[in-house]
Design an enzyme around this catalytic site. Structure first.
Site, PDB file in Angstrom:
ATOM      1  N   GLU A 406      -5.523  -7.315  -9.639  1.00  0.00           N
ATOM      2  CA  GLU A 406      -6.442  -7.485 -10.766  1.00  0.00           C
ATOM      3  C   GLU A 406      -6.805  -6.135 -11.376  1.00  0.00           C
ATOM      4  O   GLU A 406      -7.203  -5.215 -10.672  1.00  0.00           O
ATOM      5  CB  GLU A 406      -7.717  -8.192 -10.305  1.00  0.00           C
ATOM      6  CG  GLU A 406      -8.738  -8.403 -11.417  1.00  0.00           C
ATOM      7  CD  GLU A 406     -10.094  -8.862 -10.892  1.00  0.00           C
ATOM      8  OE1 GLU A 406     -11.092  -8.695 -11.613  1.00  0.00           O
ATOM      9  OE2 GLU A 406     -10.154  -9.375  -9.750  1.00  0.00           O
ATOM     10  N   SER A 409     -11.168  -8.314 -16.072  1.00  0.00           N
ATOM     11  CA  SER A 409     -11.614  -9.692 -16.252  1.00  0.00           C
ATOM     12  C   SER A 409     -12.435  -9.762 -17.529  1.00  0.00           C
ATOM     13  O   SER A 409     -12.936  -8.743 -18.014  1.00  0.00           O
ATOM     14  CB  SER A 409     -12.444 -10.173 -15.051  1.00  0.00           C
ATOM     15  OG  SER A 409     -13.659  -9.444 -14.977  1.00  0.00           O
ATOM     16  N   ARG A 447      -7.896   1.245 -10.713  1.00  0.00           N
ATOM     17  CA  ARG A 447      -6.804   0.279 -10.597  1.00  0.00           C
ATOM     18  C   ARG A 447      -5.730   0.513 -11.650  1.00  0.00           C
ATOM     19  O   ARG A 447      -4.553   0.235 -11.402  1.00  0.00           O
ATOM     20  CB  ARG A 447      -7.356  -1.139 -10.675  1.00  0.00           C
ATOM     21  CG  ARG A 447      -8.229  -1.464  -9.467  1.00  0.00           C
ATOM     22  CD  ARG A 447      -8.505  -2.923  -9.308  1.00  0.00           C
ATOM     23  NE  ARG A 447      -9.296  -3.173  -8.120  1.00  0.00           N
ATOM     24  CZ  ARG A 447      -9.690  -4.377  -7.716  1.00  0.00           C
ATOM     25  NH1 ARG A 447      -9.334  -5.446  -8.411  1.00  0.00           N
ATOM     26  NH2 ARG A 447     -10.409  -4.524  -6.623  1.00  0.00           N
TER      27      ARG A 447
END
Length: 501
Positions: A406, A409, A447
């Site tokens: 991920e 979001s 990330r």
């Protein structure tokens, strides 16, 4: 109808008594835990949350992951109903008390004191006044207890759920779109930590004595990549009408709860500052909390909506699941993130869904221009958290991990946060209505670094810089340094790392 001053004082006294009983282990709130938002409101620091409990069904609640189930919702509805009855009775008795007082004054104006006191009507009015005061005293105490019981439970309820959201846990996430192709290598790809250490741009080892576990340093091109990613995301969003903002890292727990986060959960992903020094301050895990706090107890104009805000901030996460991802940048306690936040009207009810689609499109544009292979997921009911009505996650392919991870979001929180934080807008008729809020990650740096380093690696350990970032980094390819900047000489190796005689 506004309560007279005496009744307001009585209500404050009843609330204080309830808090005292709770602190001693009893009272209506015993066993219900603590709500920083409720305490915040009772102290008069913010407006009372206007929760729409009736909009949530037991069926929806059973599908969500959270502390409450369908039976709890029934109890909350019953408590709210009884609270309404008590308040209506209090209002009626207050009105009658005023009429009694007016009758007494009329008799005293028409007669002298001795004659008035001898009148049966006067005695009856005085007796009724005493009855009303006794009834009000009991009802005000009941109101305070019911009010506390209602909010301590109701503030733990989730938002409603979009009818198209998949039902179940994360395994039920629906793949909406896949963009790009997995990078192909004719060698075994390395993980980002091995690449970063080889390039001398990431340091994560031997830091437990410096900053604890799950910490890291970015240096050289690693630091440049972080700044480049932030600048790239901001450059994308500012021309699209986003208002740039910086926010406090420290915020009251009430704002976290208003956003649907639970700083008092055990264990909690929220860092709380030493309560012996600072009674109610927490470190934000996302700038969403700070931006929502900016709008708390404020109203915006309909003609200014939707408002789009972008913020780059340091995010602090306790990451309580320490057994997963013990090394690397995937789960860390601190990272930089560029966040999008939107405030919309609710005139048609479709405004926030449209803004959510806009945020997802912007995320896809950012990730596509960075050359990432990713997929968009419609997240299932158990992965929505408390505030989200609908949520889309984007996962990028991370070759070193051999799986998707991920990277962002985006959530439509409808009026869930605004009802708790009193975020309003003036509609076309000038009436105040609860706004809708939407949030989305534009760039979570740690990330993104994983995906960029692992997808752009070369056989010799060098890493290509995506073309979109090259002007900002100043390099086309990240190469190994001729010699590492540091050589460990600490105590945890033979001879303490020092050369022999």
């Amino acid at each position: 109808m506004a309560a007279p001053r005496a009744l307001s004082a009585a209500r404050r006294g009843a609330a204080a008594a309830a808090r005292g009983c709770r602190g001693a282990g009893g009272g209506a709130g015993a066993g219900l835990g603590r709500s920083r938002l409720y305490e915040h409101v009772r102290e008069g620091l913010s407006a009372r949350p206007q929760l729409d409990v009736a909009a949530l069904s037991e069926h929806e609640l059973e599908r969500r992951r959270g502390p409450l189930r369908g039976g709890d919702l029934r109890q909350i509805v019953q408590t709210e109903s009884r609270l309404g009855e008590v308040r209506a009775t209090i209002a009626r008795l207050e009105a009658e008390k005023g009429q009694v007082a007016q009758g007494v004054r009329a008799l005293m104006a028409a007669h002298d004191k001795e004659t008035t006191e001898a009148l049966p009507a006067y005695a009856a009015l005085r007796a009724r006044g005493r009855q009303i005061r006794a009834q009000l005293q009991a009802l005000v105490a009941e109101e305070a207890a019911l009010d506390e019981r209602f909010y301590l439970k109701a503030l733990q309820l989730p938002n409603r759920t979009h009818p198209e959201a998949p039902v179940g846990d994360e395994s039920q996430a629906r793949v909406v779109e896949v963009v790009g192709e997995k990078p192909a290598f004719d060698f075994k790809p390395k993980g980002h930590l091995e690449l970063g250490e080889g390039l001398d741009i990431i340091r994560q080892r031997r830091l437990s004595h410096v900053s604890g576990h799950r910490s890291y340093y970015l240096c050289g091109a690693g630091a440049l990549l972080q700044h480049a990613l932030v600048r790239f995301a901001l450059a994308k969003l500012l021309p699209k009408g986003f208002l740039p903002m910086t926010v406090p890292d420290l915020l009251r727990g009430a704002v976290f709860e208003g956003c649907g986060m639970q700083p008092n959960a055990t264990p909690s992903p929220v860092y709380t500052i030493d309560p012996s020094r600072f009674e109610d301050l927490c470190l934000a895990g996302t700038s969403e909390v700070g931006i929502a706090g900016y709008f708390m107890d404020h109203a915006v104009r309909l003609e200014d909506l939707p408002l789009r805000v972008v913020c780059s901030s340091t995010c602090y996460r306790a990451e309580t699941d320490t057994g997963r991802e013990p090394w690397g940048l995937y789960r860390v306690h601190q990272f930089t993130k560029v966040e999008m936040f939107g405030v919309t009207a609710a005139e048609s009810g479709a405004e926030s869904e449209a803004l959510l689609s806009e945020f997802v499109a912007l995320q896809k544009e950012i990730f596509a221009e960075l050359g990432l292979h990713y997929r968009v997921l419609d997240m299932p009911t158990q992965e929505l958290g408390l505030p989200a009505y609908r949520k889309f996650d984007i996962e990028a392919w991370m070759p070193g991990r051999g799986k998707y991870g991920e990277i962002s979001s985006a959530s439509n929180c409808t009026d869930y946060q605004s009802r708790r934080l009193n975020i309003m807008y003036s509609d076309g008729a000038g009436r105040l209505r609860h706004a809708h809020t939407v949030n989305g990650t534009a760039c979570a740096v740690s990330r993104m670094l994983i995906a960029l380093l692992e997808c752009n690696q070369l056989p010799d350990g060098r890493v290509r810089v995506p073309p979109a970032l090259r002007p900002l980094v100043g390099q086309d390819v990240l190469s190994r340094p001729s010699a590492p900047l540091l050589r460990y000489i600490g105590p945890n190796q033979p001879r303490g790392g020092r050369e022999g005689p």
